[in-house]
Design an enzyme around this catalytic site. Structure first.
Site, mmCIF file in Angstrom:
data_model
loop_
_atom_site.group_PDB
_atom_site.id
_atom_site.type_symbol
_atom_site.label_atom_id
_atom_site.label_comp_id
_atom_site.label_asym_id
_atom_site.label_seq_id
_atom_site.Cartn_x
_atom_site.Cartn_y
_atom_site.Cartn_z
ATOM 1 N N GLU A 1 71.104 62.840 -67.861
ATOM 2 C CA GLU A 1 71.287 62.063 -66.628
ATOM 3 C C GLU A 1 71.665 60.607 -66.904
ATOM 4 O OE1 GLU A 1 68.115 63.164 -63.623
ATOM 5 O OE2 GLU A 1 67.347 64.150 -65.405
ATOM 6 N N SER B 1 68.039 66.527 -62.271
ATOM 7 C CA SER B 1 69.348 66.356 -61.618
ATOM 8 C C SER B 1 70.094 67.663 -61.390
ATOM 9 C CB SER B 1 70.239 65.408 -62.431
ATOM 10 O OG SER B 1 69.995 64.093 -62.009
ATOM 11 N N TYR C 1 75.741 64.216 -56.839
ATOM 12 C CA TYR C 1 76.314 62.970 -57.365
ATOM 13 C C TYR C 1 77.814 62.779 -57.140
ATOM 14 C CZ TYR C 1 71.842 62.742 -59.671
ATOM 15 O OH TYR C 1 70.498 62.699 -59.911
ATOM 16 N N ARG D 1 59.540 60.722 -55.481
ATOM 17 C CA ARG D 1 60.163 61.471 -54.390
ATOM 18 C C ARG D 1 59.861 62.943 -54.610
ATOM 19 N NH1 ARG D 1 65.710 61.473 -55.332
ATOM 20 N NH2 ARG D 1 65.604 63.720 -55.233
ATOM 21 N N ASP E 1 60.475 66.891 -53.616
ATOM 22 C CA ASP E 1 61.401 67.823 -52.976
ATOM 23 C C ASP E 1 60.627 69.008 -52.410
ATOM 24 O OD1 ASP E 1 63.393 66.140 -53.834
ATOM 25 O OD2 ASP E 1 63.980 67.387 -55.549
ATOM 26 N N GLU F 1 59.561 70.133 -56.498
ATOM 27 C CA GLU F 1 59.373 69.324 -57.706
ATOM 28 C C GLU F 1 59.160 67.860 -57.337
ATOM 29 O OE1 GLU F 1 62.856 68.378 -60.197
ATOM 30 O OE2 GLU F 1 64.048 69.554 -58.806
ATOM 31 N N ASN G 1 60.230 63.865 -58.422
ATOM 32 C CA ASN G 1 61.096 62.935 -59.157
ATOM 33 C C ASN G 1 60.320 61.635 -59.308
ATOM 34 O OD1 ASN G 1 63.887 64.409 -58.942
ATOM 35 N ND2 ASN G 1 62.968 64.531 -56.931
ATOM 36 N N GLY H 1 66.660 58.503 -58.017
ATOM 37 C CA GLY H 1 67.938 57.801 -58.090
ATOM 38 C C GLY H 1 67.976 56.613 -57.143
#
Length: 306
Positions: free
Chosen positions: A18, A150, A216, A255, A257, A270, A272, A276
């Site tokens: 990443e 990612s 992305y 964050r 998900d 999951e 993070n 990002g």
């Protein structure tokens, strides 16, 4: 605590899959700090030995590395050894949440909802019985590496004949992979800032799921914040996310998900721990809906460093 008197290292880039995303996130964070009068400098661990940060006069670290080497507890351990405060989760939460399988096992042990799954390793992959897996989990299936971030290495499997090649593909990225029941409902991501749950973002990818390109590259992925949930559902989701955040020991910001199954039940996916912070990123998008600008968000994350 006057952080403007401190010398701040913004860790970006690194050596994970990443790297490019981290360079973009790091540039945005660095720009936000410098524009507000902070003495911040970009540091790429690929080109600089991070063990020298303290000796080189740095007082604090804004860690915006994504993936292995920056988000998995190793960098956090190094920073603790040299005595520098840093943003985001500590060693244990960072290491744990990088491993999707163990994160889900822990959530499950606490009675939190996750997708049903089968675990395959490089060592036992030859014993894989695709028919038995499909009988247990149904079709389609999601195959993903346990440790990659990612959305790298993901495959949607629609037929039993496709399962083995999807497993082989995911094993190129990691020694442990997950075969999960397909969650057919909404894709949501929920930021947490300093223990406060921010509004959920609903993701509607152009393709069939939210892969690397959708995340992305594509400009056709749609994001909705507010997510269009009723007040009760938003509250239920916030409560679940806060519990999930606390169970794995997150701090600062993260964050989480979440997806819904065909019946509309929430399933944790999951964490993070270094989300990002690019133009496509969802944490700033959510924060802006409650009146927190990108610059304010960056400063708040820095202030939460420990």
């Amino acid at each position: 605590m006057n952080l403007k008197r401190e010398k701040i290292a913004v860790l970006l880039g690194g050596t994970s899959a990443e790297r490019e995303v981290s360079l973009n996130s790091g540039a945005a964070v660095l720009n936000a700090l410098v524009s507000q009068g902070y003495n911040a400098q970009g540091i790429d661990p690929k080109e600089y030995n991070v063990a020298n940060l303290k000796a080189d006069g740095f007082d604090r670290v804004f860690n915006i590395l994504h993936g292995r080497g920056g988000e998995d507890g190793t960098m956090q351990g190094l920073l603790e050894q040299i005595g520098l405060p840093y943003t985001g989760c500590g060693v244990m939460a960072s290491a744990l949440t990088m491993d999707k399988m163990r994160t889900k096992m822990l959530w499950k042990a606490f009675g939190l909802p996750v997708a049903d799954m089968e675990i395959v390793t490089k060592e036992n992959a030859h014993e894989l019985n695709p028919q038995a897996v499909v009988e247990k989990l149904g079709l389609p299936l999601m195959v993903k590496p346990s440790l990659e971030g990612s959305s790298v290495g993901l495959t949607k499997v629609k037929a039993v004949e496709e399962l083995k090649s999807a497993v082989d593909y995911a094993l190129k990225f990691d020694n442990t992979i997950l075969i999960e029941e397909w969650l057919a409902g909404d894709e949501l991501t929920v930021p947490v800032l300093g223990g406060e749950v921010l509004p959920a973002v609903r993701i509607v990818p152009e393709g069939e799921f939210y892969d690397y390109d959708a995340k992305y590259i594509s400009d056709n992925t749609q994001y909705f914040c507010p997510a269009g949930l009723s007040a009760e559902r938003e509250q239920e989701l916030a409560k679940l996310v806060k519990r999930a955040y606390d169970v794995v020991g997150c701090r600062g910001w993260s964050r989480i998900d979440v997806m819904t199954d065909a019946q509309g039940n929430f399933r944790l996916v999951e964490v993070n721990t270094n989300p990002g912070m690019t133009s496509h990123s969802l944490f700033p998008k959510s924060a802006s809906t409650v009146g927190i600008s990108f610059e304010q968000l960056v400063v708040k994350i820095l202030e939460l460093s420990a």
